[in-house]
Motif scaffolding. Sequence first.
Motif, PDB file in Angstrom:
ATOM      1  N   MET A   1       0.883  -1.070  -0.060  1.00 27.87           N
ATOM      2  CA  MET A   1       0.067   0.124   0.039  1.00 27.87           C
ATOM      3  C   MET A   1       0.916   1.203   0.086  1.00 27.87           C
ATOM      4  SD  MET A   1      -2.976   0.961   2.825  1.00 27.87           S
ATOM      5  CE  MET A   1      -3.317   2.666   3.053  1.00 27.87           C
ATOM      6  N   GLY A   2       1.068   1.816  -0.882  1.00 29.29           N
ATOM      7  CA  GLY A   2       1.892   3.048  -1.404  1.00 29.29           C
ATOM      8  C   GLY A   2       0.953   4.383  -1.044  1.00 29.29           C
ATOM      9  N   PHE A   3       1.856   5.504  -0.877  1.00 30.37           N
ATOM     10  CA  PHE A   3       1.283   6.851  -0.536  1.00 30.37           C
ATOM     11  C   PHE A   3       1.406   7.570  -1.704  1.00 30.37           C
ATOM     12  CE2 PHE A   3       0.714  10.815   1.361  1.00 30.37           C
ATOM     13  CZ  PHE A   3      -0.337  10.815   2.413  1.00 30.37           C
ATOM     14  N   SER A   4       0.251   7.337  -2.442  1.00 29.23           N
ATOM     15  CA  SER A   4       0.282   8.082  -3.835  1.00 29.23           C
ATOM     16  C   SER A   4       0.017   9.659  -3.814  1.00 29.23           C
ATOM     17  CB  SER A   4      -0.999   7.584  -4.819  1.00 29.23           C
ATOM     18  OG  SER A   4      -2.140   7.985  -4.160  1.00 29.23           O
ATOM     19  N   VAL A   5       0.431  10.363  -5.059  1.00 27.29           N
ATOM     20  CA  VAL A   5       0.524  11.612  -5.079  1.00 27.29           C
ATOM     21  C   VAL A   5      -1.238  11.828  -4.899  1.00 27.29           C
ATOM     22  CG1 VAL A   5       0.518  13.845  -6.511  1.00 27.29           C
ATOM     23  CG2 VAL A   5       2.286  12.045  -6.464  1.00 27.29           C
ATOM     24  N   ARG A   6      -2.093  11.131  -5.393  1.00 30.28           N
ATOM     25  CA  ARG A   6      -3.622  11.682  -5.360  1.00 30.28           C
ATOM     26  C   ARG A   6      -3.911  11.614  -3.739  1.00 30.28           C
ATOM     27  NH1 ARG A   6      -8.543   9.880  -8.914  1.00 30.28           N
ATOM     28  NH2 ARG A   6     -10.165  10.576  -7.365  1.00 30.28           N
ATOM     29  N   ARG A   7      -3.332  10.581  -3.247  1.00 30.17           N
ATOM     30  CA  ARG A   7      -3.864  10.323  -1.800  1.00 30.17           C
ATOM     31  C   ARG A   7      -3.021  11.670  -0.779  1.00 30.17           C
ATOM     32  NH1 ARG A   7      -3.474   5.043   2.183  1.00 30.17           N
ATOM     33  NH2 ARG A   7      -4.189   6.277   3.872  1.00 30.17           N
ATOM     34  N   ALA A   8      -2.134  11.928  -1.348  1.00 27.95           N
ATOM     35  CA  ALA A   8      -1.420  13.106  -0.510  1.00 27.95           C
ATOM     36  C   ALA A   8      -2.295  14.393  -0.805  1.00 27.95           C
ATOM     37  CB  ALA A   8       0.066  13.157  -1.017  1.00 27.95           C
ATOM     38  N   LYS A   9      -2.711  14.570  -1.896  1.00 31.06           N
ATOM     39  CA  LYS A   9      -3.593  15.756  -1.949  1.00 31.06           C
ATOM     40  C   LYS A   9      -4.873  15.411  -1.349  1.00 31.06           C
ATOM     41  CE  LYS A   9      -2.072  16.517  -6.838  1.00 31.06           C
ATOM     42  NZ  LYS A   9      -2.534  16.489  -8.202  1.00 31.06           N
ATOM     43  N   GLU A  52     -16.906  31.244   1.821  1.00 30.76           N
ATOM     44  CA  GLU A  52     -16.305  31.380   0.715  1.00 30.76           C
ATOM     45  C   GLU A  52     -14.963  30.852   0.403  1.00 30.76           C
ATOM     46  OE1 GLU A  52     -14.438  35.386  -1.243  1.00 30.76           O
ATOM     47  OE2 GLU A  52     -16.464  35.772  -0.334  1.00 30.76           O
ATOM     48  N   ASN A  53     -14.174  30.560   1.327  1.00 32.39           N
ATOM     49  CA  ASN A  53     -12.820  30.004   1.326  1.00 32.39           C
ATOM     50  C   ASN A  53     -12.925  28.567   1.098  1.00 32.39           C
ATOM     51  OD1 ASN A  53     -11.527  32.493   1.719  1.00 32.39           O
ATOM     52  ND2 ASN A  53     -11.055  31.801   3.811  1.00 32.39           N
ATOM     53  N   ILE A  54     -14.015  27.925   1.504  1.00 30.71           N
ATOM     54  CA  ILE A  54     -14.293  26.297   1.531  1.00 30.71           C
ATOM     55  C   ILE A  54     -14.827  26.304  -0.189  1.00 30.71           C
ATOM     56  CG2 ILE A  54     -16.150  24.571   1.959  1.00 30.71           C
ATOM     57  CD1 ILE A  54     -16.347  25.579   4.889  1.00 30.71           C
ATOM     58  N   SER A  55     -15.668  27.123  -0.734  1.00 35.12           N
ATOM     59  CA  SER A  55     -15.930  27.049  -1.964  1.00 35.12           C
ATOM     60  C   SER A  55     -15.003  27.095  -2.919  1.00 35.12           C
ATOM     61  CB  SER A  55     -16.985  28.016  -2.306  1.00 35.12           C
ATOM     62  OG  SER A  55     -17.484  27.956  -3.564  1.00 35.12           O
ATOM     63  N   ILE A  56     -13.957  28.137  -2.673  1.00 32.44           N
ATOM     64  CA  ILE A  56     -12.737  28.236  -3.614  1.00 32.44           C
ATOM     65  C   ILE A  56     -11.823  27.031  -3.389  1.00 32.44           C
ATOM     66  CG2 ILE A  56     -10.557  29.480  -3.654  1.00 32.44           C
ATOM     67  CD1 ILE A  56     -12.142  32.024  -2.818  1.00 32.44           C
ATOM     68  N   MET A  57     -11.349  26.329  -2.436  1.00 31.21           N
ATOM     69  CA  MET A  57     -10.665  25.230  -1.920  1.00 31.21           C
ATOM     70  C   MET A  57     -11.246  23.984  -2.670  1.00 31.21           C
ATOM     71  SD  MET A  57      -9.156  25.514   1.763  1.00 31.21           S
ATOM     72  CE  MET A  57     -10.688  26.088   2.538  1.00 31.21           C
ATOM     73  N   ARG A  58     -12.550  23.814  -2.502  1.00 32.09           N
ATOM     74  CA  ARG A  58     -13.170  22.653  -3.369  1.00 32.09           C
ATOM     75  C   ARG A  58     -13.024  22.809  -4.681  1.00 32.09           C
ATOM     76  NH1 ARG A  58     -18.233  22.471   0.710  1.00 32.09           N
ATOM     77  NH2 ARG A  58     -17.376  21.042   2.180  1.00 32.09           N
ATOM     78  N   HIS A  63      -9.973  20.740  -9.692  1.00 30.12           N
ATOM     79  CA  HIS A  63      -9.249  21.116 -10.562  1.00 30.12           C
ATOM     80  C   HIS A  63      -8.042  20.255 -10.634  1.00 30.12           C
ATOM     81  CE1 HIS A  63      -6.604  22.902 -13.830  1.00 30.12           C
ATOM     82  NE2 HIS A  63      -6.018  23.306 -12.903  1.00 30.12           N
ATOM     83  N   LEU A  64      -7.269  20.265  -9.600  1.00 28.43           N
ATOM     84  CA  LEU A  64      -6.141  19.476  -9.203  1.00 28.43           C
ATOM     85  C   LEU A  64      -6.277  17.892  -9.365  1.00 28.43           C
ATOM     86  CD1 LEU A  64      -4.413  21.694  -6.100  1.00 28.43           C
ATOM     87  CD2 LEU A  64      -3.755  21.409  -8.579  1.00 28.43           C
ATOM     88  N   ILE A  65      -7.448  17.471  -8.640  1.00 31.72           N
ATOM     89  CA  ILE A  65      -7.440  16.176  -8.501  1.00 31.72           C
ATOM     90  C   ILE A  65      -8.147  15.437  -9.658  1.00 31.72           C
ATOM     91  CG2 ILE A  65      -8.624  14.119  -7.261  1.00 31.72           C
ATOM     92  CD1 ILE A  65      -8.173  15.978  -4.586  1.00 31.72           C
TER      93      ILE A  65
END
Length: 75
Positions: A1-9, A52-58, A63-65
Amino acid sequence: MGFSVRRAKNVWFMGTVHKPDITVCVNSYFLEKVEDEEVHPIIEWTIDTSKENISIMRELFKHLIYGRKLNPGIC
């Protein structure tokens, strides 16, 4: 079980999102209990800003994931 970039994100995202979520919960409770009416606008501002910050982060993490396009007003 590795720690992938996606999981880190995902781990970073959850930590980042929970802080504003907690801020909304705590300040909503505080807004109900505080008796000084002059403080109400400040608490309401912190709640609105956190939401508003929650909305921006989501949006950013969608986009990133998932590679979704960002809304023009985000950045």
